[in-house]
Design a protein around this motif. Structure first.
Motif, PDB file in Angstrom:
ATOM      1  N   UNK A   1      16.033   0.536  12.184  1.00 58.19           N
ATOM      2  CA  UNK A   1      16.052   1.713  11.306  1.00 58.19           C
ATOM      3  C   UNK A   1      15.162   1.489  10.082  1.00 58.19           C
ATOM      4  N   UNK A   2      15.201   0.272   9.533  1.00 61.18           N
ATOM      5  CA  UNK A   2      14.368  -0.052   8.370  1.00 61.18           C
ATOM      6  C   UNK A   2      12.882   0.052   8.725  1.00 61.18           C
ATOM      7  N   UNK A   3      12.499  -0.496   9.874  1.00 65.20           N
ATOM      8  CA  UNK A   3      11.111  -0.456  10.314  1.00 65.20           C
ATOM      9  C   UNK A   3      10.649   0.983  10.526  1.00 65.20           C
ATOM     10  N   UNK A   4      11.467   1.773  11.202  1.00 65.38           N
ATOM     11  CA  UNK A   4      11.080   3.169  11.480  1.00 65.38           C
ATOM     12  C   UNK A   4      11.014   3.993  10.195  1.00 65.38           C
ATOM     13  N   UNK A   5      11.870   3.692   9.250  1.00 67.08           N
ATOM     14  CA  UNK A   5      11.874   4.459   7.995  1.00 67.08           C
ATOM     15  C   UNK A   5      10.627   4.195   7.162  1.00 67.08           C
ATOM     16  N   UNK A   6      10.122   2.986   7.179  1.00 69.37           N
ATOM     17  CA  UNK A   6       9.044   2.626   6.258  1.00 69.37           C
ATOM     18  C   UNK A   6       7.672   2.399   6.903  1.00 69.37           C
ATOM     19  N   UNK A   7       7.622   2.124   8.213  1.00 71.88           N
ATOM     20  CA  UNK A   7       6.360   1.664   8.781  1.00 71.88           C
ATOM     21  C   UNK A   7       5.868   2.449   9.994  1.00 71.88           C
ATOM     22  N   UNK A   8       6.652   3.367  10.519  1.00 74.72           N
ATOM     23  CA  UNK A   8       6.209   4.174  11.656  1.00 74.72           C
ATOM     24  C   UNK A   8       5.581   5.463  11.136  1.00 74.72           C
ATOM     25  N   UNK A   9       4.347   5.704  11.547  1.00 79.69           N
ATOM     26  CA  UNK A   9       3.637   6.906  11.096  1.00 79.69           C
ATOM     27  C   UNK A   9       4.134   8.132  11.864  1.00 79.69           C
ATOM     28  N   UNK A  10       4.152   9.285  11.238  1.00 80.95           N
ATOM     29  CA  UNK A  10       4.605  10.499  11.935  1.00 80.95           C
ATOM     30  C   UNK A  10       3.777  10.822  13.167  1.00 80.95           C
TER      31      UNK A  10
ATOM     32  N   UNK B   1       0.822  -1.212   0.000  1.00 78.92           N
ATOM     33  CA  UNK B   1       0.000   0.000   0.000  1.00 78.92           C
ATOM     34  C   UNK B   1       0.855   1.261   0.000  1.00 78.92           C
ATOM     35  N   UNK B   2       2.009   1.196   0.679  1.00 77.84           N
ATOM     36  CA  UNK B   2       2.871   2.375   0.782  1.00 77.84           C
ATOM     37  C   UNK B   2       3.831   2.512  -0.393  1.00 77.84           C
ATOM     38  N   UNK B   3       3.825   1.530  -1.287  1.00 79.69           N
ATOM     39  CA  UNK B   3       4.740   1.590  -2.428  1.00 79.69           C
ATOM     40  C   UNK B   3       6.144   1.102  -2.119  1.00 79.69           C
ATOM     41  N   UNK B   4       6.338   0.559  -0.916  1.00 85.22           N
ATOM     42  CA  UNK B   4       7.654  -0.008  -0.586  1.00 85.22           C
ATOM     43  C   UNK B   4       7.892  -1.263  -1.415  1.00 85.22           C
ATOM     44  N   UNK B   5       6.827  -2.024  -1.647  1.00 86.45           N
ATOM     45  CA  UNK B   5       6.876  -3.194  -2.518  1.00 86.45           C
ATOM     46  C   UNK B   5       5.966  -2.966  -3.714  1.00 86.45           C
ATOM     47  N   UNK B   6       6.363  -3.490  -4.850  1.00 86.61           N
ATOM     48  CA  UNK B   6       5.565  -3.417  -6.061  1.00 86.61           C
ATOM     49  C   UNK B   6       4.614  -4.614  -6.066  1.00 86.61           C
ATOM     50  N   UNK B   7       3.326  -4.342  -5.880  1.00 82.89           N
ATOM     51  CA  UNK B   7       2.349  -5.411  -5.793  1.00 82.89           C
ATOM     52  C   UNK B   7       2.259  -6.267  -7.050  1.00 82.89           C
ATOM     53  N   UNK B   8       2.666  -5.727  -8.190  1.00 75.52           N
ATOM     54  CA  UNK B   8       2.600  -6.509  -9.427  1.00 75.52           C
ATOM     55  C   UNK B   8       3.713  -7.550  -9.495  1.00 75.52           C
ATOM     56  N   UNK B   9       4.675  -7.434  -8.616  1.00 76.19           N
ATOM     57  CA  UNK B   9       5.788  -8.405  -8.603  1.00 76.19           C
ATOM     58  C   UNK B   9       5.797  -9.224  -7.314  1.00 76.19           C
ATOM     59  N   UNK B  10       4.616  -9.396  -6.741  1.00 77.27           N
ATOM     60  CA  UNK B  10       4.454 -10.290  -5.588  1.00 77.27           C
ATOM     61  C   UNK B  10       3.705 -11.538  -6.046  1.00 77.27           C
ATOM     62  N   UNK B  11       4.116 -12.681  -5.564  1.00 79.26           N
ATOM     63  CA  UNK B  11       3.387 -13.918  -5.840  1.00 79.26           C
ATOM     64  C   UNK B  11       3.231 -14.687  -4.531  1.00 79.26           C
ATOM     65  N   UNK B  12       1.982 -14.997  -4.195  1.00 74.85           N
ATOM     66  CA  UNK B  12       1.688 -15.741  -2.971  1.00 74.85           C
ATOM     67  C   UNK B  12       1.608 -17.230  -3.301  1.00 74.85           C
ATOM     68  N   UNK B  13       2.398 -18.018  -2.594  1.00 72.68           N
ATOM     69  CA  UNK B  13       2.462 -19.454  -2.851  1.00 72.68           C
ATOM     70  C   UNK B  13       1.560 -20.220  -1.887  1.00 72.68           C
TER      71      UNK B  13
END
Length: 386
Positions: free
Chosen positions: A251-260, A206-218
């Protein structure tokens, strides 16, 4: 053409024989030229490993991290707190050790440390069984996926600190590749992964961190055949006790997933193990939980109700974190931020053999350890004589 009256009887017989031979030859050519339908053949195993055992499986493993034309399968039936997953190269049916942590990351402390015997067989027999199956499986019957892929799947995708260590470190490595344009692959996610991991994947999409078109659920118990597969191995079984890795994940979690605007529900928040999960150790009794919360005036967080993103944001700005030894602290301490000044870790007696302090500080927080039974001895009911 000669008229038949101009032929002598002898010549007429020669012409008749020649014509008969030509007709017979034409019939033979026609019959032989007719293509018969191919006779169906059984799907025989492409490879066989009749002598594969727990004690020689590593001899059939390849330490390569990438391969072309790969069979990949996740077994739905779990074992303890882990699952069976494996990648096998189609051309020679050698498995990629990095696709299963028991064959790669854990083979030195556990496989080698345990040696031959019951304990090794208990944990390694399932992956040997999976390997034997994939070695004999008809590659033509697999679900073909014509993509270059990388798994966000490990032996511990069901959860625990081990699963989240793998998950966060692989996801961070994947995003680093994305940032430099080197990914260009499909990211594989097991649809039976821990619910918190799936929460993060959805939020990242949803945040654009991952490209949903290149995800595959197995799905479980399906053999997939990928054009190529590359494993990004986790460098550690846990980030607890590994300050550099822990800070990288934090640092990765705070950069991408913590709301202001993230706000904790109180100055002190608690994550405590109050019931059994993938493991039964470290469960706190109800009276101990109540006493701990009173001592610190802490709000008990319900991770299942909050979801992983809600839990991250509840911890990110907390000043005091109260928790229990095991996954409760080891998984979640990386979600804390610079506001946190103190972390209180309570450990139960059944964790005595595993307990070690591990950290004295994280970010700006001092870490304090206490035994639950020593701090809050169980209440002994009294009896009176009538």
């Amino acid at each position: 053409m000669l008229h038949k009256t101009m032929l002598t009887p002898r010549r007429r017989r020669a012409v008749y024989v020649s014509c008969t031979a030509l007709v017979a030859a034409a019939v033979v050519v026609a019959v032989l030229g007719r293509r018969r339908p191919a006779r169906p053949r059984p799907h025989a195993p492409v490879w066989s490993l009749p002598n594969l055992t727990v004690d020689n499986v590593l001899e059939r493993c390849d330490d390569a991290l990438a391969a072309a034309d790969v069979l990949y399968r996740v077994v739905g039936r779990p074992h303890f707190n882990y699952l069976d997953v494996l990648a096998v190269r189609t051309r020679d049916r050698r498995c990629l050790a990095a696709s299963n942590e028991w064959l790669s990351l854990l083979r030195r402390p556990y496989y080698a440390g345990w040696g031959p015997g019951v304990r090794r067989r208990l944990h390694y027999a399932p992956v040997v069984e999976l390997y034997a199956r994939l070695a004999q499986e008809d590659a033509g019957a697999a679900t073909v996926v014509d993509e270059a892929a990388t798994p966000l799947i490990t032996s511990f995708s069901r959860g625990t600190v081990h699963g989240f260590t793998d998950f966060w470190l692989i996801l961070a490595a994947w995003c680093d590749r994305e940032a430099t344009g080197r990914a260009n692959r499909t990211l594989l996610v097991y649809d039976g992964s821990d619910r918190g991991m799936l929460d993060v994947v959805r939020a990242a999409t949803d945040a654009g961190v991952l490209d949903g078109t290149r995800l595959r659920f197995l799905r479980p118990d399906v053999t997939y055949r990928f054009r190529s597969l590359e494993v990004l191995p986790s460098p550690a079984h846990t980030y607890w006790g590994a300050p550099v890795l822990a800070r990288r994940v934090s640092d990765f979690v705070h950069r991408h997933f913590v709301r202001p605007d993230a706000t904790p529900p109180g100055r002190a928040v608690a994550v405590l193990k109050t019931r059994g999960g993938l493991t039964g150790q470290g469960v706190l009794a109800g009276d101990a939980v109540a006493a701990i919360l009173r001592r610190h005036d802490a709000v008990l967080l319900d991770g299942a109700a909050l979801g992983e993103i809600g839990l991250i944001n509840a911890l990110a700005r907390a000043e005091i974190f109260v928790t229990s030894w095991g996954t409760a602290v080891m998984k979640n301490f990386v979600y804390l931020g610079e506001n946190c000044t103190d972390i209180f870790v309570y450990h139960t007696a059944d964790f005595a053999s595993q307990f070690s302090s591990g950290f004295s500080r994280f970010r700006n927080a001092a870490i304090h350890y206490a035994a639950v039974e020593d701090t809050f001895p169980p209440t002994v009911p009294t009896t009176t004589n009538n």
